[in-house]
Design a protein around this motif. Structure first.
Motif, mmCIF file in Angstrom:
data_model
loop_
_atom_site.group_PDB
_atom_site.id
_atom_site.type_symbol
_atom_site.label_atom_id
_atom_site.label_comp_id
_atom_site.label_asym_id
_atom_site.label_seq_id
_atom_site.Cartn_x
_atom_site.Cartn_y
_atom_site.Cartn_z
ATOM 1 N N THR A 79 38.570 -6.722 -11.778
ATOM 2 C CA THR A 79 39.332 -7.775 -11.126
ATOM 3 C C THR A 79 38.676 -9.120 -11.419
ATOM 4 O OG1 THR A 79 40.357 -8.462 -9.042
ATOM 5 C CG2 THR A 79 38.123 -7.558 -8.895
ATOM 6 N N GLY A 112 46.283 -8.185 -2.636
ATOM 7 C CA GLY A 112 44.895 -8.039 -2.179
ATOM 8 C C GLY A 112 44.630 -6.644 -1.648
ATOM 9 N N ARG A 113 45.580 -6.138 -0.859
ATOM 10 C CA ARG A 113 45.380 -4.806 -0.269
ATOM 11 C C ARG A 113 45.421 -3.716 -1.335
ATOM 12 N NH1 ARG A 113 45.086 -6.670 4.443
ATOM 13 N NH2 ARG A 113 46.689 -8.002 5.355
ATOM 14 N N SER A 173 44.354 -4.098 -4.334
ATOM 15 C CA SER A 173 43.031 -4.152 -4.971
ATOM 16 C C SER A 173 41.981 -3.428 -4.134
ATOM 17 C CB SER A 173 42.599 -5.606 -5.195
ATOM 18 O OG SER A 173 43.237 -6.122 -6.337
ATOM 19 N N CYS A 174 42.047 -3.581 -2.801
ATOM 20 C CA CYS A 174 41.101 -2.860 -1.927
ATOM 21 C C CYS A 174 41.252 -1.356 -2.118
ATOM 22 C CB CYS A 174 41.338 -3.216 -0.454
ATOM 23 S SG CYS A 174 40.887 -4.902 -0.012
ATOM 24 N N GLU A 191 43.086 -11.513 -9.264
ATOM 25 C CA GLU A 191 42.957 -11.975 -7.869
ATOM 26 C C GLU A 191 43.916 -13.142 -7.662
ATOM 27 O OE1 GLU A 191 38.934 -13.309 -7.579
ATOM 28 O OE2 GLU A 191 38.167 -11.337 -7.056
ATOM 29 N N ARG A 213 50.977 -12.084 -1.916
ATOM 30 C CA ARG A 213 49.527 -12.260 -2.085
ATOM 31 C C ARG A 213 48.745 -11.227 -1.298
ATOM 32 N NH1 ARG A 213 46.703 -17.559 -1.328
ATOM 33 N NH2 ARG A 213 46.704 -16.784 0.781
ATOM 34 N N GLU A 214 49.188 -11.004 -0.073
ATOM 35 C CA GLU A 214 48.464 -10.035 0.764
ATOM 36 C C GLU A 214 48.586 -8.628 0.211
ATOM 37 O OE1 GLU A 214 48.400 -12.037 5.107
ATOM 38 O OE2 GLU A 214 48.336 -9.879 4.858
ATOM 39 N N GLY A 269 44.677 -14.161 -4.213
ATOM 40 C CA GLY A 269 44.640 -14.491 -2.785
ATOM 41 C C GLY A 269 43.713 -15.637 -2.416
ATOM 42 N N GLY A 270 43.243 -16.392 -3.403
ATOM 43 C CA GLY A 270 42.212 -17.385 -3.117
ATOM 44 C C GLY A 270 42.694 -18.815 -2.982
ATOM 45 N N GLY A 271 44.007 -19.017 -2.929
ATOM 46 C CA GLY A 271 44.514 -20.383 -2.788
ATOM 47 C C GLY A 271 44.980 -20.644 -1.370
ATOM 48 N N VAL A 272 45.522 -21.824 -1.165
ATOM 49 C CA VAL A 272 46.070 -22.173 0.141
ATOM 50 C C VAL A 272 47.207 -21.217 0.478
ATOM 51 C CG1 VAL A 272 47.415 -23.947 1.348
ATOM 52 C CG2 VAL A 272 45.394 -24.582 0.031
ATOM 53 N N ALA A 304 39.854 -0.338 -5.481
ATOM 54 C CA ALA A 304 38.378 -0.392 -5.485
ATOM 55 C C ALA A 304 37.796 0.830 -4.777
ATOM 56 C CB ALA A 304 37.901 -1.680 -4.820
ATOM 57 N N ARG A 321 33.878 -7.399 -11.413
ATOM 58 C CA ARG A 321 34.634 -8.650 -11.308
ATOM 59 C C ARG A 321 34.208 -9.541 -12.468
ATOM 60 N NH1 ARG A 321 33.764 -13.036 -6.572
ATOM 61 N NH2 ARG A 321 35.942 -13.440 -6.143
ATOM 62 N N ARG A 352 53.666 -15.335 0.574
ATOM 63 C CA ARG A 352 52.539 -14.985 1.437
ATOM 64 C C ARG A 352 52.341 -13.468 1.456
ATOM 65 N NH1 ARG A 352 53.919 -18.693 5.677
ATOM 66 N NH2 ARG A 352 54.956 -17.042 6.822
#
Lengths: 170, 111
Positions: free
Chosen positions: B5, B81-82, B84-85, B61, B77-78, B63-66, B88, B96, B74
């Motif tokens: 990632t 991220g989930r 990716s979790c 990745e 993005r979530e 999920g690192g912005g505003v 992993a 990374r 929204r």
């Protein structure tokens, strides 16, 4: 002891922070800062409640003025999250600005055996911001940096895994 | 499974392909990338399990912005991220990549 946990959306930062606080001996307090403004917030709050259930957290919902919050001494406190707290202090009718958010966290830190704060990495999606967004980002970044300097441990969570930036995971 | 990632255009694919000494064709046969684009599903666990059948899984990745004002963006993005979790968790190795440089987050270096 003070641990700062930072991560992006869906990075697994909450689950990691909860596991961390759960691993510490002693009573646990969760300070929830998200206001139930709408259905999405309520769903988010519900999801976090479900994640925490059975993990021995006493939950305190507090949106502003953490300095005025009486928590029992010597607890393992998980504060989630800093962005909401700062937004509340900046934009709620009873909010008293970004500095009040920082002072509130520091007041909790003085009473806690171990404080863990969850905050947001929202700074790598561009630089072109203005108005309230810019002011919010500046305030959040300044407080993140201040707390990171004060913290014993700082970890960025990447896909659920800690990337330790300072100290060691307790 | 190796999960790679990192941010957009960070060199994730180039890094892992050259680290493993694979040519393009071999790599394409054992790797999937841009899996963040598949993240919106009612069954994230099943998707993660399916993707984890590949030797190499790569996600950007995002999920690192505003936090976006638009609810769909929204949620996207979530979900990414989930996913990716979950990947992993299933991976033997998580790396990374930032500006082409790898950082080992889990397991052992693949080479």
């Amino acid at each position: 002891m003070f641990t700062l946990i930072i991560g992006g959306a869906g990075s697994g930062k909450s689950a990691f922070a909860e596991r961390l606080v759960q691993s510490l001996p002693g009573d646990r307090v969760y300070i929830a800062t998200m206001q139930p403004f709408d259905e999405e917030c309520r769903r988010r709050i519900e999801r976090h409640r479900a994640m925490r259930s059975g993990k021995g957290f006493a939950t305190l919902e507090r949106y502003t003025d953490l300095a005025g919050l009486t928590i029992p001494e010597k607890r393992n406190v998980l504060l989630e999250d800093l962005s909401n707290l700062i937004a509340n202090e900046l934009y709620s009718p009873d909010g008293r600005g970004g500095y009040a958010a920082l002072q509130g966290v520091e007041a909790v830190l003085r009473r806690a055996a171990h404080l863990t704060v969850v905050t947001n990495e929202v700074f790598s999606g561009g630089t072109d911001y203005e108005g309230d967004t810019l002011a919010f980002l500046r305030t959040l970044a300044r407080i993140n940096n201040t707390l990171a300097a004060e913290a014993d441990t700082v970890a960025e969570i990447v896909c659920g895994i800690p990337n330790v930036l300072k100290g060691e995971i307790p | 499974m190796i999960f790679v990632t990192g941010p957009l255009f960070a060199g994730k694919r180039d890094y892992i392909r050259s680290a493993l000494g694979l040519d393009e064709e071999t790599f394409a046969g054992i790797a999937v990338w841009d899996v963040q684009e598949q993240a919106e599903t009612d069954r994230p666990e099943a998707l993660a399990a399916e993707l984890a059948q590949n030797d190499i899984v790569i996600a950007t990745e995002i999920g690192g912005g505003v936090v976006p004002i638009d609810p769909e963006q929204r949620a996207r993005r979530e979900a990414a991220g989930r996913l990716s979790c979950l990947l992993a968790e299933r991976a033997d190795t998580v790396i990374r990549v930032c500006c082409g440089l790898p950082q080992l987050l889990k397991g052992d270096w693949p080479c």
